[in-house]
Design a protein around this motif. Structure first.
Motif, PDB file in Angstrom:
ATOM      1  N   LEU A 158       0.828  -1.207   0.000  1.00 30.55           N
ATOM      2  CA  LEU A 158       0.000   0.000   0.000  1.00 30.55           C
ATOM      3  C   LEU A 158       0.862   1.256   0.000  1.00 30.55           C
ATOM      4  O   LEU A 158       0.574   2.220  -0.707  1.00 30.55           O
ATOM      5  N   GLY A 159       1.942   1.254   0.750  1.00 31.69           N
ATOM      6  CA  GLY A 159       2.837   2.413   0.808  1.00 31.69           C
ATOM      7  C   GLY A 159       3.437   2.739  -0.549  1.00 31.69           C
ATOM      8  O   GLY A 159       3.628   3.912  -0.893  1.00 31.69           O
ATOM      9  N   THR A 160       3.731   1.715  -1.336  1.00 33.27           N
ATOM     10  CA  THR A 160       4.282   1.924  -2.676  1.00 33.27           C
ATOM     11  C   THR A 160       3.249   2.607  -3.566  1.00 33.27           C
ATOM     12  O   THR A 160       3.568   3.537  -4.309  1.00 33.27           O
ATOM     13  N   VAL A 161       2.005   2.150  -3.471  1.00 36.38           N
ATOM     14  CA  VAL A 161       0.932   2.756  -4.272  1.00 36.38           C
ATOM     15  C   VAL A 161       0.759   4.222  -3.883  1.00 36.38           C
ATOM     16  O   VAL A 161       0.687   5.104  -4.744  1.00 36.38           O
ATOM     17  N   LYS A 162       0.723   4.491  -2.590  1.00 36.73           N
ATOM     18  CA  LYS A 162       0.570   5.873  -2.127  1.00 36.73           C
ATOM     19  C   LYS A 162       1.727   6.740  -2.617  1.00 36.73           C
ATOM     20  O   LYS A 162       1.528   7.861  -3.067  1.00 36.73           O
ATOM     21  N   GLY A 163       2.929   6.202  -2.528  1.00 35.36           N
ATOM     22  CA  GLY A 163       4.114   6.944  -2.972  1.00 35.36           C
ATOM     23  C   GLY A 163       4.070   7.227  -4.466  1.00 35.36           C
ATOM     24  O   GLY A 163       4.398   8.333  -4.909  1.00 35.36           O
ATOM     25  N   ARG A 164       3.659   6.243  -5.247  1.00 38.47           N
ATOM     26  CA  ARG A 164       3.588   6.439  -6.692  1.00 38.47           C
ATOM     27  C   ARG A 164       2.538   7.483  -7.064  1.00 38.47           C
ATOM     28  O   ARG A 164       2.762   8.305  -7.953  1.00 38.47           O
ATOM     29  N   ILE A 165       1.410   7.448  -6.377  1.00 38.11           N
ATOM     30  CA  ILE A 165       0.369   8.450  -6.655  1.00 38.11           C
ATOM     31  C   ILE A 165       0.879   9.836  -6.294  1.00 38.11           C
ATOM     32  O   ILE A 165       0.734  10.788  -7.058  1.00 38.11           O
ATOM     33  N   ARG A 166       1.508   9.948  -5.136  1.00 39.74           N
ATOM     34  CA  ARG A 166       2.030  11.246  -4.683  1.00 39.74           C
ATOM     35  C   ARG A 166       3.071  11.786  -5.669  1.00 39.74           C
ATOM     36  O   ARG A 166       3.020  12.937  -6.079  1.00 39.74           O
ATOM     37  N   LEU A 167       4.020  10.932  -6.069  1.00 40.06           N
ATOM     38  CA  LEU A 167       5.042  11.357  -7.032  1.00 40.06           C
ATOM     39  C   LEU A 167       4.430  11.694  -8.386  1.00 40.06           C
ATOM     40  O   LEU A 167       4.813  12.683  -9.022  1.00 40.06           O
ATOM     41  N   ALA A 168       3.469  10.880  -8.826  1.00 40.75           N
ATOM     42  CA  ALA A 168       2.830  11.126 -10.117  1.00 40.75           C
ATOM     43  C   ALA A 168       2.118  12.477 -10.107  1.00 40.75           C
ATOM     44  O   ALA A 168       2.223  13.251 -11.074  1.00 40.75           O
ATOM     45  N   LEU A 169       1.420  12.789  -9.019  1.00 38.92           N
ATOM     46  CA  LEU A 169       0.721  14.074  -8.943  1.00 38.92           C
ATOM     47  C   LEU A 169       1.706  15.238  -8.949  1.00 38.92           C
ATOM     48  O   LEU A 169       1.459  16.264  -9.582  1.00 38.92           O
ATOM     49  N   LYS A 170       2.815  15.053  -8.258  1.00 42.83           N
ATOM     50  CA  LYS A 170       3.853  16.096  -8.240  1.00 42.83           C
ATOM     51  C   LYS A 170       4.384  16.315  -9.659  1.00 42.83           C
ATOM     52  O   LYS A 170       4.488  17.453 -10.126  1.00 42.83           O
ATOM     53  N   HIS A 171       4.700  15.223 -10.350  1.00 41.05           N
ATOM     54  CA  HIS A 171       5.215  15.331 -11.720  1.00 41.05           C
ATOM     55  C   HIS A 171       4.156  15.907 -12.669  1.00 41.05           C
ATOM     56  O   HIS A 171       4.485  16.715 -13.545  1.00 41.05           O
ATOM     57  N   LEU A 172       2.905  15.497 -12.489  1.00 44.77           N
ATOM     58  CA  LEU A 172       1.837  16.025 -13.340  1.00 44.77           C
ATOM     59  C   LEU A 172       1.700  17.537 -13.169  1.00 44.77           C
ATOM     60  O   LEU A 172       1.582  18.267 -14.151  1.00 44.77           O
ATOM     61  N   LYS A 173       1.727  17.969 -11.931  1.00 49.89           N
ATOM     62  CA  LYS A 173       1.600  19.407 -11.660  1.00 49.89           C
ATOM     63  C   LYS A 173       2.723  20.182 -12.348  1.00 49.89           C
ATOM     64  O   LYS A 173       2.478  21.178 -13.026  1.00 49.89           O
ATOM     65  N   GLU A 174       3.950  19.690 -12.170  1.00 50.17           N
ATOM     66  CA  GLU A 174       5.100  20.364 -12.776  1.00 50.17           C
ATOM     67  C   GLU A 174       5.012  20.340 -14.304  1.00 50.17           C
ATOM     68  O   GLU A 174       5.266  21.350 -14.968  1.00 50.17           O
ATOM     69  N   THR A 175       4.644  19.198 -14.866  1.00 53.75           N
ATOM     70  CA  THR A 175       4.568  19.063 -16.323  1.00 53.75           C
ATOM     71  C   THR A 175       3.469  19.939 -16.903  1.00 53.75           C
ATOM     72  O   THR A 175       3.672  20.609 -17.924  1.00 53.75           O
ATOM     73  N   ILE A 176       2.314  19.967 -16.260  1.00 51.66           N
ATOM     74  CA  ILE A 176       1.201  20.796 -16.746  1.00 51.66           C
ATOM     75  C   ILE A 176       1.579  22.273 -16.690  1.00 51.66           C
ATOM     76  O   ILE A 176       1.327  23.026 -17.632  1.00 51.66           O
ATOM     77  N   GLN A 177       2.232  22.684 -15.603  1.00 55.58           N
ATOM     78  CA  GLN A 177       2.674  24.083 -15.509  1.00 55.58           C
ATOM     79  C   GLN A 177       3.675  24.392 -16.611  1.00 55.58           C
ATOM     80  O   GLN A 177       3.617  25.452 -17.241  1.00 55.58           O
ATOM     81  N   ASP A 178       4.575  23.468 -16.848  1.00 54.63           N
ATOM     82  CA  ASP A 178       5.583  23.641 -17.895  1.00 54.63           C
ATOM     83  C   ASP A 178       4.920  23.749 -19.271  1.00 54.63           C
ATOM     84  O   ASP A 178       5.261  24.635 -20.067  1.00 54.63           O
ATOM     85  N   ILE A 179       3.962  22.882 -19.538  1.00 58.63           N
ATOM     86  CA  ILE A 179       3.252  22.907 -20.831  1.00 58.63           C
ATOM     87  C   ILE A 179       2.524  24.235 -21.004  1.00 58.63           C
ATOM     88  O   ILE A 179       2.608  24.881 -22.056  1.00 58.63           O
ATOM     89  N   GLU A 180       1.817  24.653 -19.955  1.00 59.68           N
ATOM     90  CA  GLU A 180       1.022  25.880 -20.050  1.00 59.68           C
ATOM     91  C   GLU A 180       1.917  27.119 -20.178  1.00 59.68           C
ATOM     92  O   GLU A 180       1.601  28.057 -20.906  1.00 59.68           O
ATOM     93  N   GLN A 181       3.062  27.138 -19.485  1.00 61.80           N
ATOM     94  CA  GLN A 181       3.952  28.291 -19.536  1.00 61.80           C
ATOM     95  C   GLN A 181       4.719  28.383 -20.850  1.00 61.80           C
ATOM     96  O   GLN A 181       5.126  29.449 -21.260  1.00 61.80           O
ATOM     97  N   ASN A 182       4.914  27.249 -21.493  1.00 64.88           N
ATOM     98  CA  ASN A 182       5.722  27.231 -22.712  1.00 64.88           C
ATOM     99  C   ASN A 182       4.895  26.986 -23.970  1.00 64.88           C
ATOM    100  O   ASN A 182       5.437  26.512 -24.957  1.00 64.88           O
ATOM    101  N   GLY A 183       3.638  27.286 -23.890  1.00 64.29           N
ATOM    102  CA  GLY A 183       2.789  27.187 -25.070  1.00 64.29           C
ATOM    103  C   GLY A 183       2.724  25.811 -25.687  1.00 64.29           C
ATOM    104  O   GLY A 183       2.683  25.653 -26.895  1.00 64.29           O
ATOM    105  N   GLY A 184       2.693  24.764 -24.824  1.00 68.45           N
ATOM    106  CA  GLY A 184       2.535  23.406 -25.311  1.00 68.45           C
ATOM    107  C   GLY A 184       3.829  22.672 -25.554  1.00 68.45           C
ATOM    108  O   GLY A 184       3.815  21.522 -25.959  1.00 68.45           O
ATOM    109  N   ILE A 185       4.968  23.297 -25.310  1.00 65.85           N
ATOM    110  CA  ILE A 185       6.257  22.631 -25.504  1.00 65.85           C
ATOM    111  C   ILE A 185       6.735  22.070 -24.172  1.00 65.85           C
ATOM    112  O   ILE A 185       6.799  22.794 -23.173  1.00 65.85           O
ATOM    113  N   ILE A 186       7.064  20.784 -24.156  1.00 66.22           N
ATOM    114  CA  ILE A 186       7.536  20.152 -22.927  1.00 66.22           C
ATOM    115  C   ILE A 186       9.057  20.196 -22.920  1.00 66.22           C
ATOM    116  O   ILE A 186       9.700  19.787 -23.868  1.00 66.22           O
TER     117      ILE A 186
END
Length: 188
Positions: A158-186
């Motif tokens: 269960l701890g692994t699942v929680k950790g993966r979700i937490r890390l995935a959300l962190k990465h998603l947030k950063e990636t979405i901000q990056d996409i939005e700030q750079n006009g769709g370029i990652i």
């Protein structure tokens, strides 16, 4: 569980109101703080603390000292009560959304375009995650599985699942901000 807690709990189970008052005095601040951190709403946190103590008093849930500390049991019961309230809120929010959707069945062209763009950004961000993170995000958010069910179905702790979700959300947030700030370029 400290000896005092054992005695208090036994007295409470015997129907002594003073034991409940002492337990409330001892644990209400801890439970309020814990609940407030999860809900960020003072009134809701107060209601949940009251609900937990009502459950303890009415013996809807009982403590087994062989399974751990009393304070841990109390915090787990509080956490579960908070989650129940959050789920009810989500259900209410989805009912409101459903009602709004039925009232205006045709969203404006602007809304449709905006949602399509947002979906594309989210899909693109998810595609940038590691495969194991993509899997838990899909199971959790798109298929609605609980973290425990994901752990069981993927044969993971269960701890692994929680950790993966937490890390995935962190990465998603950063990636979405990056996409939005750079006009769709990652930028990788």
């Amino acid at each position: 569980m400290p000896e005092h807690d054992v005695e208090l709990y036994k007295k409470l189970r015997g129907g002594e109101k003073e034991a409940l008052e002492q337990m409330y005095d001892k644990y209400s601040k801890l439970l309020f703080s814990f609940t407030f951190k999860m809900t960020e709403e003072k009134q809701l946190a107060e209601e949940i603390v009251q609900e937990v103590f009502i459950k303890v008093w009415t013996q809807k849930s009982s403590y087994d000292e062989t399974k751990g500390k009393f304070s841990s049991w109390l915090l787990t019961m509080t956490r579960n009560t908070v989650i129940d309230h959050i789920r009810k809120k989500r259900e209410t929010a989805s009912e409101i959304a459903t009602k709004e959707m039925t009232e205006d069945p045709d969203p404006s062209v602007e809304d449709q375009v905006e949602w399509k763009e947002k979906r594309a950004v989210v899909r693109r961000a998810i595609s940038q995650l590691k495969p194991e993170q993509q899997k838990v995000i899909t199971l959790f958010y798109y298929q609605g599985l609980s973290q425990q069910k994901i752990a069981d179905s993927c044969d993971l702790p269960l701890g692994t699942v929680k950790g993966r979700i937490r890390l995935a959300l962190k990465h998603l947030k950063e990636t979405i901000q990056d996409i939005e700030q750079n006009g769709g370029i990652i930028h990788e």
